[in-house]
Design a protein around this motif. Structure first.
Motif, PDB file in Angstrom:
ATOM      1  N   ASP A 178       0.810  -1.220   0.000  1.00  0.00           N
ATOM      2  CA  ASP A 178       0.000   0.000   0.000  1.00  0.00           C
ATOM      3  C   ASP A 178       0.848   1.277   0.000  1.00  0.00           C
ATOM      4  O   ASP A 178       0.337   2.351   0.297  1.00  0.00           O
ATOM      5  CB  ASP A 178      -0.950  -0.009   1.189  1.00  0.00           C
ATOM      6  CG  ASP A 178      -0.215  -0.106   2.523  1.00  0.00           C
ATOM      7  OD1 ASP A 178       1.006  -0.385   2.528  1.00  0.00           O
ATOM      8  OD2 ASP A 178      -0.862   0.098   3.560  1.00  0.00           O
ATOM      9  N   ALA A 179       2.116   1.175  -0.365  1.00  0.00           N
ATOM     10  CA  ALA A 179       3.016   2.343  -0.348  1.00  0.00           C
ATOM     11  C   ALA A 179       2.542   3.413  -1.329  1.00  0.00           C
ATOM     12  O   ALA A 179       2.114   3.112  -2.440  1.00  0.00           O
ATOM     13  CB  ALA A 179       4.433   1.914  -0.680  1.00  0.00           C
ATOM     14  N   ILE A 210      12.717   4.062 -11.848  1.00  0.00           N
ATOM     15  CA  ILE A 210      11.355   4.371 -11.436  1.00  0.00           C
ATOM     16  C   ILE A 210      10.815   3.141 -10.704  1.00  0.00           C
ATOM     17  O   ILE A 210      10.893   2.028 -11.228  1.00  0.00           O
ATOM     18  CB  ILE A 210      10.457   4.681 -12.661  1.00  0.00           C
ATOM     19  CG1 ILE A 210      11.095   5.745 -13.562  1.00  0.00           C
ATOM     20  CG2 ILE A 210       9.052   5.072 -12.224  1.00  0.00           C
ATOM     21  CD1 ILE A 210      11.254   7.094 -12.951  1.00  0.00           C
ATOM     22  N   PRO A 211      10.255   3.301  -9.506  1.00  0.00           N
ATOM     23  CA  PRO A 211       9.727   2.153  -8.767  1.00  0.00           C
ATOM     24  C   PRO A 211       8.634   1.416  -9.558  1.00  0.00           C
ATOM     25  O   PRO A 211       7.799   2.035 -10.230  1.00  0.00           O
ATOM     26  CB  PRO A 211       9.146   2.770  -7.499  1.00  0.00           C
ATOM     27  CG  PRO A 211       9.885   4.056  -7.341  1.00  0.00           C
ATOM     28  CD  PRO A 211      10.141   4.539  -8.735  1.00  0.00           C
ATOM     29  N   PHE A 238       1.125   1.582 -12.016  1.00  0.00           N
ATOM     30  CA  PHE A 238       0.011   2.533 -11.897  1.00  0.00           C
ATOM     31  C   PHE A 238      -0.188   3.295 -13.206  1.00  0.00           C
ATOM     32  O   PHE A 238      -1.315   3.561 -13.624  1.00  0.00           O
ATOM     33  CB  PHE A 238       0.275   3.512 -10.746  1.00  0.00           C
ATOM     34  CG  PHE A 238      -0.799   4.536 -10.577  1.00  0.00           C
ATOM     35  CD1 PHE A 238      -1.967   4.236  -9.898  1.00  0.00           C
ATOM     36  CD2 PHE A 238      -0.643   5.815 -11.099  1.00  0.00           C
ATOM     37  CE1 PHE A 238      -2.961   5.190  -9.746  1.00  0.00           C
ATOM     38  CE2 PHE A 238      -1.628   6.767 -10.955  1.00  0.00           C
ATOM     39  CZ  PHE A 238      -2.795   6.455 -10.272  1.00  0.00           C
ATOM     40  N   LEU A 239       0.904   3.629 -13.875  1.00  0.00           N
ATOM     41  CA  LEU A 239       0.845   4.358 -15.143  1.00  0.00           C
ATOM     42  C   LEU A 239       0.688   3.415 -16.342  1.00  0.00           C
ATOM     43  O   LEU A 239       0.784   3.842 -17.484  1.00  0.00           O
ATOM     44  CB  LEU A 239       2.106   5.208 -15.316  1.00  0.00           C
ATOM     45  CG  LEU A 239       2.273   6.339 -14.304  1.00  0.00           C
ATOM     46  CD1 LEU A 239       3.641   6.981 -14.452  1.00  0.00           C
ATOM     47  CD2 LEU A 239       1.174   7.371 -14.463  1.00  0.00           C
ATOM     48  N   LYS A 240       0.450   2.145 -16.082  1.00  0.00           N
ATOM     49  CA  LYS A 240       0.241   1.119 -17.111  1.00  0.00           C
ATOM     50  C   LYS A 240       1.476   0.904 -17.980  1.00  0.00           C
ATOM     51  O   LYS A 240       1.387   0.779 -19.193  1.00  0.00           O
ATOM     52  CB  LYS A 240      -0.992   1.441 -17.941  1.00  0.00           C
ATOM     53  CG  LYS A 240      -2.242   1.503 -17.085  1.00  0.00           C
ATOM     54  CD  LYS A 240      -3.466   1.793 -17.884  1.00  0.00           C
ATOM     55  CE  LYS A 240      -4.647   1.724 -16.945  1.00  0.00           C
ATOM     56  NZ  LYS A 240      -5.528   2.815 -17.018  1.00  0.00           N
ATOM     57  N   ASN A 241       2.637   0.879 -17.343  1.00  0.00           N
ATOM     58  CA  ASN A 241       3.921   0.588 -17.988  1.00  0.00           C
ATOM     59  C   ASN A 241       4.167   1.397 -19.263  1.00  0.00           C
ATOM     60  O   ASN A 241       4.318   0.837 -20.345  1.00  0.00           O
ATOM     61  CB  ASN A 241       4.043  -0.915 -18.257  1.00  0.00           C
ATOM     62  CG  ASN A 241       4.043  -1.702 -16.973  1.00  0.00           C
ATOM     63  OD1 ASN A 241       4.769  -1.376 -16.046  1.00  0.00           O
ATOM     64  ND2 ASN A 241       3.211  -2.716 -16.897  1.00  0.00           N
TER      65      ASN A 241
END
Length: 56
Positions: free
Chosen positions: A7-8, A27-28, A34-37
């Motif tokens: 949940d970070a 980039i983590p 989250f940005l859809k790769n």
């Protein structure tokens, strides 16, 4: 490679300078997912924040 908590919401990354390539960082994985790769990212400098968006 670090393991991020499930949940970070905040991530600290190191920035490395390379004589040939210039500055680079990793980039983590949760951010990329989250940005859809995305293949490209856009950094937008505002007055108080830097926004990161995926480029289509």
């Amino acid at each position: 490679m670090p393991k991020w908590q499930k949940d970070a919401k905040e991530f600290v990354v190191s920035i490395n300078y390379n004589e040939t390539r210039g500055t680079q960082c990793n980039i983590p994985k949760p951010v990329l997912e989250f940005l859809k790769n995305p293949e490209k990212l856009k950094f937008i400098i505002g007055r108080k924040y830097v926004t990161i968006k995926q480029v289509q």
